[in-house]
Motif scaffolding. Structure first.
Motif, PDB file in Angstrom:
ATOM      1  N   UNK A  66       0.823  -1.213   0.000  1.00  0.00           N
ATOM      2  CA  UNK A  66       0.000   0.000   0.000  1.00  0.00           C
ATOM      3  C   UNK A  66       0.855   1.259   0.000  1.00  0.00           C
ATOM      4  N   UNK A  67       2.120   1.147  -0.317  1.00  0.00           N
ATOM      5  CA  UNK A  67       3.031   2.284  -0.341  1.00  0.00           C
ATOM      6  C   UNK A  67       4.097   2.127   0.716  1.00  0.00           C
ATOM      7  N   UNK A  71       2.283  -6.379   2.829  1.00  0.00           N
ATOM      8  CA  UNK A  71       1.509  -7.390   3.526  1.00  0.00           C
ATOM      9  C   UNK A  71       1.748  -8.725   2.841  1.00  0.00           C
ATOM     10  N   UNK A  72       2.117  -9.721   3.624  1.00  0.00           N
ATOM     11  CA  UNK A  72       2.298 -11.072   3.124  1.00  0.00           C
ATOM     12  C   UNK A  72       1.128 -11.881   3.657  1.00  0.00           C
ATOM     13  N   UNK A  73       0.352 -12.462   2.758  1.00  0.00           N
ATOM     14  CA  UNK A  73      -0.844 -13.181   3.154  1.00  0.00           C
ATOM     15  C   UNK A  73      -0.683 -14.636   2.752  1.00  0.00           C
ATOM     16  N   UNK A  93      15.054 -11.414   6.185  1.00  0.00           N
ATOM     17  CA  UNK A  93      15.638 -10.966   4.932  1.00  0.00           C
ATOM     18  C   UNK A  93      16.763 -11.918   4.594  1.00  0.00           C
ATOM     19  N   UNK A  94      16.649 -12.549   3.437  1.00  0.00           N
ATOM     20  CA  UNK A  94      17.700 -13.435   2.961  1.00  0.00           C
ATOM     21  C   UNK A  94      18.710 -12.630   2.154  1.00  0.00           C
ATOM     22  N   UNK A 133       7.784  -2.012   3.634  1.00  0.00           N
ATOM     23  CA  UNK A 133       7.936  -2.373   2.233  1.00  0.00           C
ATOM     24  C   UNK A 133       9.413  -2.556   1.911  1.00  0.00           C
ATOM     25  N   UNK A 134       9.721  -3.671   1.301  1.00  0.00           N
ATOM     26  CA  UNK A 134      11.073  -3.970   0.862  1.00  0.00           C
ATOM     27  C   UNK A 134      11.027  -4.281  -0.630  1.00  0.00           C
ATOM     28  N   UNK A 135      12.015  -3.815  -1.341  1.00  0.00           N
ATOM     29  CA  UNK A 135      12.073  -4.044  -2.780  1.00  0.00           C
ATOM     30  C   UNK A 135      12.847  -5.331  -3.030  1.00  0.00           C
TER      31      UNK A 135
END
Length: 142
Positions: A66-67, A71-73, A93-94, A133-135
């Motif tokens: 959402x910016x 969200x991981x569902x 984070x890998x 949020x992570x890219x």
């Protein structure tokens, strides 16, 4: 407005198809743990609820942004009865990806009565995990 919703839906589906893999052999070496929050059903946006409802019949994974938050569902599809819970086994984070491991836990080992576990009913257990949020692509182990 409908065009925007359509574009968001397509992006989300492509993200899931391109970035979501299942299977422990795909998990990467941990670089660092990530802070997260499990979001209650009452706090989920109507748009996200709609996406979940479209997929809830089958096991699914979904990534929603959402910016500022991601969200991981993870949904475990149709289950007999109620009383299920989902455990976040690991979220980190890998080296190149966000890695999340979850598991479905049953309604109990004989401690609950039939009315407590919803005998004769169907439930659709899922979990919504909120983090910054992570890219990076996401690897699911469910």
């Amino acid at each position: 407005m409908a065009g925007k919703v359509w574009k968001i839906s397509i992006c989300m589906m492509l993200t899931v198809l391109l970035c979501a893999c299942t299977g422990n052999d795909m998990m990467e070496k941990k670089v660092r743990d990530l802070d997260f929050t499990v979001v209650s059903t009452e706090d989920i946006s109507e748009e996200l609820k709609s996406h979940i409802d479209e997929r809830k019949e089958e096991t699914f994974t979904l990534i929603y942004r959402d910016g500022e938050n991601m969200y991981l569902i993870v949904g475990y599809g149709s289950q007999e009865g109620g009383g299920y819970s989902i455990r976040v086994n690991d979220l980190y984070l890998g080296e190149q990806s966000v890695c999340v491991s979850t598991s479905l836990e049953g309604p109990g080992s004989g401690k609950n009565t039939e009315s407590e576990i919803g005998a004769g009913t169907v439930s659709y257990p899922y979990i919504v995990i909120k983090l910054e949020t992570l890219d990076a692509p996401v690897i699911f182990d469910i």
